[in-house]
Motif scaffolding. Structure first.
Motif, PDB file in Angstrom:
ATOM      1  N   VAL A  45      53.125 104.847  80.184  1.00  5.82           N
ATOM      2  CA  VAL A  45      51.767 104.310  80.013  1.00  5.82           C
ATOM      3  C   VAL A  45      51.793 102.837  80.385  1.00  5.82           C
ATOM      4  O   VAL A  45      52.641 102.075  79.877  1.00  5.82           O
ATOM      5  N   LEU A  46      50.871 102.435  81.241  1.00  2.15           N
ATOM      6  CA  LEU A  46      50.788 101.045  81.708  1.00  2.15           C
ATOM      7  C   LEU A  46      49.607 100.347  81.046  1.00  2.15           C
ATOM      8  O   LEU A  46      48.523 100.919  80.954  1.00  2.15           O
ATOM      9  N   LEU A  47      49.849  99.130  80.600  1.00  2.00           N
ATOM     10  CA  LEU A  47      48.761  98.315  80.065  1.00  2.00           C
ATOM     11  C   LEU A  47      48.073  97.580  81.218  1.00  2.00           C
ATOM     12  O   LEU A  47      48.738  96.913  82.033  1.00  2.00           O
ATOM     13  N   VAL A  48      46.725  97.719  81.264  1.00  2.00           N
ATOM     14  CA  VAL A  48      45.920  97.108  82.330  1.00  2.00           C
ATOM     15  C   VAL A  48      45.219  95.872  81.774  1.00  2.00           C
ATOM     16  O   VAL A  48      44.647  95.915  80.676  1.00  2.00           O
ATOM     17  N   PRO A  49      45.238  94.743  82.512  1.00  2.00           N
ATOM     18  CA  PRO A  49      44.595  93.503  82.017  1.00  2.00           C
ATOM     19  C   PRO A  49      43.083  93.649  81.916  1.00  2.00           C
ATOM     20  O   PRO A  49      42.472  94.549  82.487  1.00  2.00           O
ATOM     21  N   SER A  50      42.467  92.741  81.201  1.00  4.44           N
ATOM     22  CA  SER A  50      41.013  92.770  80.957  1.00  4.44           C
ATOM     23  C   SER A  50      40.244  92.325  82.194  1.00  4.44           C
ATOM     24  O   SER A  50      40.807  91.793  83.171  1.00  4.44           O
ATOM     25  N   GLU A  51      38.906  92.524  82.136  1.00  2.00           N
ATOM     26  CA  GLU A  51      38.041  92.124  83.254  1.00  2.00           C
ATOM     27  C   GLU A  51      38.021  90.606  83.412  1.00  2.00           C
ATOM     28  O   GLU A  51      37.905  90.102  84.520  1.00  2.00           O
ATOM     29  N   GLN A  52      38.139  89.898  82.330  1.00  4.16           N
ATOM     30  CA  GLN A  52      38.112  88.434  82.416  1.00  4.16           C
ATOM     31  C   GLN A  52      39.324  87.919  83.179  1.00  4.16           C
ATOM     32  O   GLN A  52      39.217  86.977  83.961  1.00  4.16           O
ATOM     33  N   VAL A  53      40.473  88.535  82.967  1.00  4.55           N
ATOM     34  CA  VAL A  53      41.695  88.074  83.649  1.00  4.55           C
ATOM     35  C   VAL A  53      41.674  88.481  85.112  1.00  4.55           C
ATOM     36  O   VAL A  53      42.041  87.708  86.012  1.00  4.55           O
ATOM     37  N   VAL A  54      41.202  89.679  85.391  1.00  5.93           N
ATOM     38  CA  VAL A  54      41.216  90.167  86.775  1.00  5.93           C
ATOM     39  C   VAL A  54      40.136  89.464  87.598  1.00  5.93           C
ATOM     40  O   VAL A  54      40.343  89.088  88.764  1.00  5.93           O
ATOM     41  N   GLY A  55      38.948  89.312  87.019  1.00  4.63           N
ATOM     42  CA  GLY A  55      37.843  88.701  87.763  1.00  4.63           C
ATOM     43  C   GLY A  55      37.126  89.721  88.627  1.00  4.63           C
ATOM     44  O   GLY A  55      37.586  90.866  88.828  1.00  4.63           O
ATOM     45  N   GLU A  56      35.989  89.291  89.159  1.00  6.76           N
ATOM     46  CA  GLU A  56      35.190  90.187  89.983  1.00  6.76           C
ATOM     47  C   GLU A  56      35.867  90.366  91.343  1.00  6.76           C
ATOM     48  O   GLU A  56      36.178  89.418  92.047  1.00  6.76           O
ATOM     49  N   GLY A  57      36.122  91.640  91.643  1.00  6.79           N
ATOM     50  CA  GLY A  57      36.768  91.957  92.912  1.00  6.79           C
ATOM     51  C   GLY A  57      38.266  91.708  92.917  1.00  6.79           C
ATOM     52  O   GLY A  57      38.900  91.782  93.967  1.00  6.79           O
ATOM     53  N   GLY A  58      38.872  91.455  91.758  1.00  8.07           N
ATOM     54  CA  GLY A  58      40.322  91.209  91.693  1.00  8.07           C
ATOM     55  C   GLY A  58      41.143  92.487  91.572  1.00  8.07           C
ATOM     56  O   GLY A  58      40.622  93.580  91.324  1.00  8.07           O
ATOM     57  N   ASN A  59      42.432  92.350  91.744  1.00 11.44           N
ATOM     58  CA  ASN A  59      43.373  93.478  91.662  1.00 11.44           C
ATOM     59  C   ASN A  59      44.084  93.420  90.309  1.00 11.44           C
ATOM     60  O   ASN A  59      44.813  92.460  90.023  1.00 11.44           O
ATOM     61  N   GLY A  66      50.987  88.644  81.765  1.00 13.79           N
ATOM     62  CA  GLY A  66      50.853  88.251  80.361  1.00 13.79           C
ATOM     63  C   GLY A  66      50.672  89.396  79.406  1.00 13.79           C
ATOM     64  O   GLY A  66      50.269  89.160  78.247  1.00 13.79           O
ATOM     65  N   LEU A  67      50.965  90.623  79.828  1.00 14.31           N
ATOM     66  CA  LEU A  67      50.723  91.780  78.975  1.00 14.31           C
ATOM     67  C   LEU A  67      51.998  92.315  78.298  1.00 14.31           C
ATOM     68  O   LEU A  67      51.963  93.388  77.682  1.00 14.31           O
ATOM     69  N   THR A 104      61.436  98.436  84.511  1.00 13.65           N
ATOM     70  CA  THR A 104      60.361  97.696  85.187  1.00 13.65           C
ATOM     71  C   THR A 104      60.143  96.354  84.487  1.00 13.65           C
ATOM     72  O   THR A 104      60.508  96.181  83.318  1.00 13.65           O
ATOM     73  N   ARG A 105      59.531  95.418  85.194  1.00 13.18           N
ATOM     74  CA  ARG A 105      59.240  94.104  84.623  1.00 13.18           C
ATOM     75  C   ARG A 105      57.824  94.016  84.069  1.00 13.18           C
ATOM     76  O   ARG A 105      57.473  93.035  83.440  1.00 13.18           O
ATOM     77  N   GLY A 106      57.031  95.040  84.276  1.00 17.38           N
ATOM     78  CA  GLY A 106      55.652  95.022  83.806  1.00 17.38           C
ATOM     79  C   GLY A 106      55.526  95.595  82.417  1.00 17.38           C
ATOM     80  O   GLY A 106      56.493  96.103  81.817  1.00 17.38           O
ATOM     81  N   PRO A 107      54.312  95.580  81.855  1.00 16.60           N
ATOM     82  CA  PRO A 107      54.056  96.107  80.513  1.00 16.60           C
ATOM     83  C   PRO A 107      53.926  97.628  80.526  1.00 16.60           C
ATOM     84  O   PRO A 107      52.833  98.197  80.354  1.00 16.60           O
ATOM     85  N   VAL A 108      55.047  98.317  80.737  1.00 13.71           N
ATOM     86  CA  VAL A 108      55.081  99.778  80.802  1.00 13.71           C
ATOM     87  C   VAL A 108      55.724 100.290  79.522  1.00 13.71           C
ATOM     88  O   VAL A 108      56.817  99.859  79.147  1.00 13.71           O
TER      89      VAL A 108
END
Length: 311
Positions: A45-59, A66-67, A104-108
């Motif tokens: 299970v991967l934690l996905v960042p919030s809309e504020q962190v990603v921004g409009e049109g961000g990946n 930071g997760l 992995t290095r991500g929040p998995v």
């Protein structure tokens, strides 16, 4: 003891070997029953960042740095006793591990479930995987996080079939089989050595039972007809006769040699003719005085010699 000696002992004591092998088979069956195979399943299970962190049109995958801390908070909750009692109460044999995926290095977050059956394993895995986003959202609500800053989840992978795990069963079977075989070999070799030592002792022992006791009475001997038989008892003088004589005793002093009678010799003048056989009875016997006469004559000669010297 060499390997061939062990094989020979197993062959000679084949009854012990067969019994030991049957007992080993029973141990192996019991070990497989005590430690049956289990089933495992895994999900990521991967934690996905919030809309504020990603921004409009961000990946979202570019903002995973930071997760790591929220992921560890979720893992800490699932490792608590309250969570274990909650998610393991459906199956008494269910076990799970929720941890950070170190590959992995991500929040998995990795979820590993073990249960006695495939269906129960997949059911527990589905329960845990579906509860992670719910528990993550609950934790964020408790800290009054704004809607646009809430971290969500994404299921990267989840097993659709449980995998059987025989490692525990194999270890128990190997241990039981090894113990049974070792016990069989030791028992067969011990019994073979005991039997052979007893056989060797019987061969080296006395063959005549009566000869083992020197003081035992001899068997009865048949007497004359009509008189019956009388057992021959031990001779009380046998031990005294068998004892060596004392050389210092007067009775054991050697006696004087007996008188030797020399053969008669014919002078040449009285030899019988060749046509008549020789007859020694007509010849006078050789004077052979007794021992006391010889000693007396020797003493007389010595006395005469001493008297001659004194003159």
């Amino acid at each position: 003891m060499s390997f061939l000696d062990v094989i020979a002992a197993l062959g000679r004591r084949w009854i012990v070997t067969v019994v030991g092998l049957l007992a080993t088979a029973g141990l192996v069956y019991g070990a497989s029953t005590i430690e049956p195979p289990v089933y495992t399943a895994r999900a990521l299970v991967l934690l996905v960042p919030s809309e504020q962190v990603v921004g409009e049109g961000g990946n979202p995958f570019l903002a995973l740095g930071g997760l790591d801390l929220p992921a560890r908070v979720v893992v800490a909750y699932y490792e608590s006793d309250v969570a274990k009692e909650r998610f393991s109460s459906g199956s008494p044999d269910a076990e799970y591990v929720v941890a950070i995926e170190e590959s992995t290095r991500g929040p998995v977050i990795s979820v590993d479930v073990t249960d006695a059956s495939a269906a129960a394993t997949l059911e527990t895995l589905e329960l845990l995987t579906s509860s992670i986003p719910v528990e993550l959202e609950r934790l964020q609500e408790e800290v009054d996080a704004p809607k646009n800053t809430v971290v969500s989840t994404l299921v990267l992978a989840k097993d659709e079939r449980a995998t059987i795990d025989n490692s525990g069963t194999v270890r128990m079977v190997i241990a039981a089989g090894g113990i049974g075989l070792v016990a069989t070999v030791v028992a067969a070799v011990a019994v073979d050595g005991l039997v052979r030592s007893r056989t060797r002792g019987r061969k080296q022992g006395p063959t005549d039972p009566a000869g083992s006791d020197p003081e035992a009475p001899a068997p009865a001997t048949a007497g004359p007809a009509g008189t019956g038989s009388k057992p021959a008892g031990p001779n009380p003088d046998a031990k005294a006769d068998a004892q060596p004589a004392d050389p210092r005793s007067p009775a054991t002093k050697p006696a004087k040699p007996p008188t030797v009678r020399l053969p008669a010799v014919r002078p040449p003048s009285v030899q019988p003719p060749a046509s008549r056989p020789a007859d020694d009875r007509a010849l006078p016997s050789w004077p052979n005085l007794p021992l006391d006469s010889r000693d007396r004559r020797r003493d007389d000669a010595a006395a005469r010699a001493s008297s001659a010297e004194s003159r």
